[in-house]
Structure formats: C-alpha cells, structure tokens
Design an enzyme around this catalytic site. Structure first.
Site, PDB file in Angstrom:
ATOM      1  N   ARG A 143      49.294 -48.618  34.324  1.00  8.47           N
ATOM      2  CA  ARG A 143      49.236 -47.546  35.323  1.00  8.47           C
ATOM      3  C   ARG A 143      49.622 -48.038  36.715  1.00  8.47           C
ATOM      4  NH1 ARG A 143      43.989 -43.955  34.130  1.00  8.47           N
ATOM      5  NH2 ARG A 143      44.995 -42.631  35.683  1.00  8.47           N
ATOM      6  N   ASP A 163      42.365 -33.166  35.126  1.00  7.44           N
ATOM      7  CA  ASP A 163      41.859 -33.759  33.882  1.00  7.44           C
ATOM      8  C   ASP A 163      41.606 -32.715  32.798  1.00  7.44           C
ATOM      9  OD1 ASP A 163      41.889 -36.418  34.681  1.00  7.44           O
ATOM     10  OD2 ASP A 163      39.904 -36.299  35.584  1.00  7.44           O
ATOM     11  N   GLN A 223      41.985 -40.664  44.611  1.00  4.56           N
ATOM     12  CA  GLN A 223      41.796 -42.112  44.526  1.00  4.56           C
ATOM     13  C   GLN A 223      42.474 -42.824  45.688  1.00  4.56           C
ATOM     14  OE1 GLN A 223      43.132 -43.191  40.609  1.00  4.56           O
ATOM     15  NE2 GLN A 223      41.378 -42.249  39.603  1.00  4.56           N
TER      16      GLN A 223
END
Length: 455
Positions: free
Chosen positions: A128, A326, A175
C-alpha cells in the site's frame, strides 16, 4: 487463491429471519487513536469498549515499544502515557501487520522525533502507498528511507527541530490529515491542515478532548482549515469507545435482506462523517429506526432497529464516498438484491485499500451470478430481489485477497442468495471484527467455517 498454510474458507447459506439484539465491537478508528493519544498523554487513560482486533493491538504494541505502559484490568484498558514529546526510540521495527491506519498515524506521531523509527507490515500493507503521508513529513524536515514507490519497510528520522507546515490534503484521506496533525503535536508553532472534502474527524475531536489547542474553521465552500498549536500538554482521559459503523454494516445489511428479520444493534457510532451507508440504504427504502440518539465522549451514538425491507436501486452521490469508503463492498451486496440498478461513482480510493477492493467486489459479484459493470472509478450493480440464481452452486470461492471486508460482505450475500456463497479465507476477519461469526450465528445466520485449513 491460497494465502498460505493458515487460510480457512467459509460458506454462507440461505437463512430464515434473523432476530436478536447485539452490541457491535468498538470503532476501529477511535480504538487506534485511544491507544495512541493515551500513550502520548500525561497521566492515566482508561478505555472501555476497545476493539481488540489484531490491527488495534498492533498499535498498542507500537506505543508500548515507545515507552507507554499499557495493561488490561477486567474490561478496561489502562494506559500510563509518556507525556507529549516524551516518546522513546523503539529498539526494533514497529510491525503493524495489516493496519494502514495504525501505521500511517504512527508515522506522523513519531516521524518528527530526532531518532530512527522503522515501520514494517504484512504482505497486504507492504503493497500500500505510504507516500501520501511521507510527503508532508518530508516538508517538515523528516528524512525518509523507503522501498520503491514509498512502500514499507520505511525508516524515518526527524530533524533537531521540525518545521510547522500548512498542508492542503490532495485526496479525501483522514489518515493523511491525521498524520500531519500528529506530527504537529511535537512541532513548535502552528501546524495547519486544509481539507477540501471533509473526512472522518475523530482525530480533531479526540485531540481537543485530550486538551490540544486545536481549532477548525469551515468556509462557505465546505473547505475545512484545522490549526494545531504544537508542543502543548495532553492529559489522560476516560474513553468509552462506541460501536464501529463499518462493522455494524454487516449485520445491518443482513437484517435488511433476509426476509422476516428484526434486529436491534446497540451503541453505534453515528458521527456524520461515517453514516453514508445508512443514509444510502434509507434512500433505497431500508427500514432503519434510530433509537435513543445520544452524545458519548463528544461523539453521536444511537441504537438501530433494522427490519427486512424491499430495496430499490439508487445513484449514490460521489461526494458521499469519504463517509462510506469502507462500506461499498457491503452496499454492492445490498444492491445485488435491490430492484433496478445501483450506481456508485468516485471509488478511486477503493483501488488502494487492503486489496484492489473495487475489482475484488466486481469479480466476487460476477462469480455469484450478479449482473454488474466495473468502471475505472465506478461500479454499477443490477439487482435481483428474489435472489434467484445468485450464489454459486459449484462452490467456487470468492478471492478475498486478505481483505476482511470482502470476506464479510460475501458471507452476508450467501444468507440471501438461492445458492451458497463461499469465500476462500475467513481468518483475516479477526483484524476488524473477531466476533463476526459468533454474532451472526447468534442472530440465526447459517455460516460455516470449513473444517480443513487450505494448504
């Protein structure tokens, strides 16, 4: 696809009415931050309702490696923090397993310290992109050693004195925003983050709760400017973590789809930056009753009563994506049983999740007989309300690619489809929702783990 010796397939079969009252495990975002901010604050932090999945525990271990003292007494986690600015150099690499949230936020938290810290993870996390967090840290003076494409393993070393920056977040990412703010905690002066599209705001709310001098302004266009004064004091807090809305999605959608269901889900986080799925399902005709809305620790919380419903396809507004990023896999499963087409746009972030989540969902749907089209950043699902012909009679398994949300979404699908649905591995569900199998079985869902572990 084999995931090595420890993978274990699971199969879900058509079930009759689900019923009962359940409490969902604690929110993952708030759990990560509780360990981090408690470990950084002065004095004692007490946490109940913490999500004890592997991802969050890895964040706790990282904080312990940097000097925080963490123990559990009964249902309560007790943390003695080091005080803001007091983190110690970890003696070994910090291993975050599958957890991008823990890894990226901790990079911000400790990256600006004047010592080396090394970050490692599992095969999925190592693929990632970390550049989105590393670039603003470089602007603050942090030296970065990383693999090609800014992937793990990554070693950071902060400058003698970090430079406060004003950073405009280039994508909708809580994030990245959080990593910059956490770096700002140990940086003199004012660190500013400009956020064109609002994302989940737990970092801002919780830092204010721990005593940080943090302000948020929103202009007429919805652009948020967040300012944090560095090197202030953080003080330990008492936190009761509300239930994770992303985990709530699985029993909630199962109750909507399985005829004759009536399920109540207690203590669900209803933060407006996290309720995009509930809003979308209500637009599709879902019977979701919000009971006893209340405030807990500065967050909106409520209980939800969910009854089986006839759903119709909708077009999901693109600007809703950050509040439900999500939840698209489970929304796609709901759409497979809705009347007409459901159109989802703005899904580019799904391509860099635990897996390329967009293609994983589309491939799983097609394997189980669902009519769908995958675009570069979109997914269109044409539903079949009676579930006729859906599922896979041959037992062919959905490739989960080590992604817990893909596994849970397709197991929900199998509760409604005419034929069973099998996923190639259910072990990684433990990263976010260790109780999933038991909780669903308690409501009446027919889900079985295979007896044999795949080789």
């Amino acid at each position: 696809m084999s995931h090595g010796a420890s993978s274990r397939p699971a199969t879900a079969r058509k079930s009759s009415g689900l019923s009962g009252t359940v409490r969902i495990p604690g929110d993952k975002s708030i759990s990560h931050r509780s360990f981090m901010f408690g470990g950084l604050a002065s004095g004692e932090t007490r946490i109940t309702g913490l999500l004890e999945g592997e991802d969050v525990i890895n964040t706790g271990k990282a904080m312990q490696a940097m000097g925080a003292r963490i123990r559990k007494e009964g249902d309560t986690w007790i943390i003695d923090g080091v005080g803001n600015g007091g983190l110690l150099a970890p003696e070994a690499p910090l291993d975050f397993g599958n957890a991008a949230t823990g890894c990226r936020l901790t990079m911000g938290l400790v990256g600006v310290y004047d010592f080396d810290s090394t970050f490692i993870g599992d095969a999925s996390l190592t693929k990632r992109p970390m550049g989105r967090v590393l670039n603003p840290l470089r602007e603050m003076g942090v030296q970065v050693k990383s693999e090609d494409g800014d992937r793990l393993p990554v070693t950071l070393r902060g400058p003698k004195t970090p430079t406060p920056i004003t950073y405009r977040v280039p994508m909708a990412s809580a994030q990245v925003k959080s990593a910059v703010l956490l770096a700002g905690l140990n940086t003199p002066g004012i660190t500013t983050v400009i956020e064109p599209i609002m994302t989940r705001d737990h970092t801002e709310k919780m830092l204010q709760g721990f005593g940080a001098n943090l302000t948020v302004e929103t202009d007429a266009d919805g652009v948020r400017t967040i300012r944090l004064e560095g090197r202030g004091k953080l003080t330990g807090q008492v936190i009761d973590v509300p239930g994770d809305p992303s985990s709530t999605a699985f029993p909630l959608v199962a109750a909507l789809l399985v005829p004759g269901s009536d399920v109540t889900i207690l203590n669900v986080l209803m933060n407006p930056t996290r309720t995009g799925l509930i809003l979308t399902l209500q637009e599709m005709g879902a019977d979701i009753e919000v009971i006893n809305p209340r405030l807990a620790g500065g967050e909106d919380v409520a209980d939800l009563r969910v009854r089986s419903s006839t759903l119709k396809g909708v077009t999901v507004p693109e600007d809703r994506a950050p509040s439900m990023i999500d939840e698209y896999p489970i929304l796609a499963v709901a759409a497979a049983f809705a009347e007409g087409a459901t159109v989802m746009n703005g899904l580019e972030e799904l391509r860099v999740k635990e897996s390329d989540r967009l293609s994983a969902v589309a491939n799983g749907l097609k394997l189980n007989g669902v009519d769908c089209d995958e675009g570069e950043t979109s997914l269109v699902v044409r539903g079949r309300p009676d579930g006729k012909g859906l599922g896979n009679a041959s037992g062919a398994a959905v490739a989960t690619h080590l992604d817990h949300r893909i596994a849970m979404s397709f197991l929900v699908m199998g509760l409604v489809s005419e034929n069973p649905v099998t996923v190639d591995d259910a072990t990684m569900i433990a990263t976010s929702f260790p109780e999933f199998m038991d909780l669903m079985a308690g409501l009446g869902a027919k889900i079985e783990l295979s007896d044999t572990k795949a080789a």
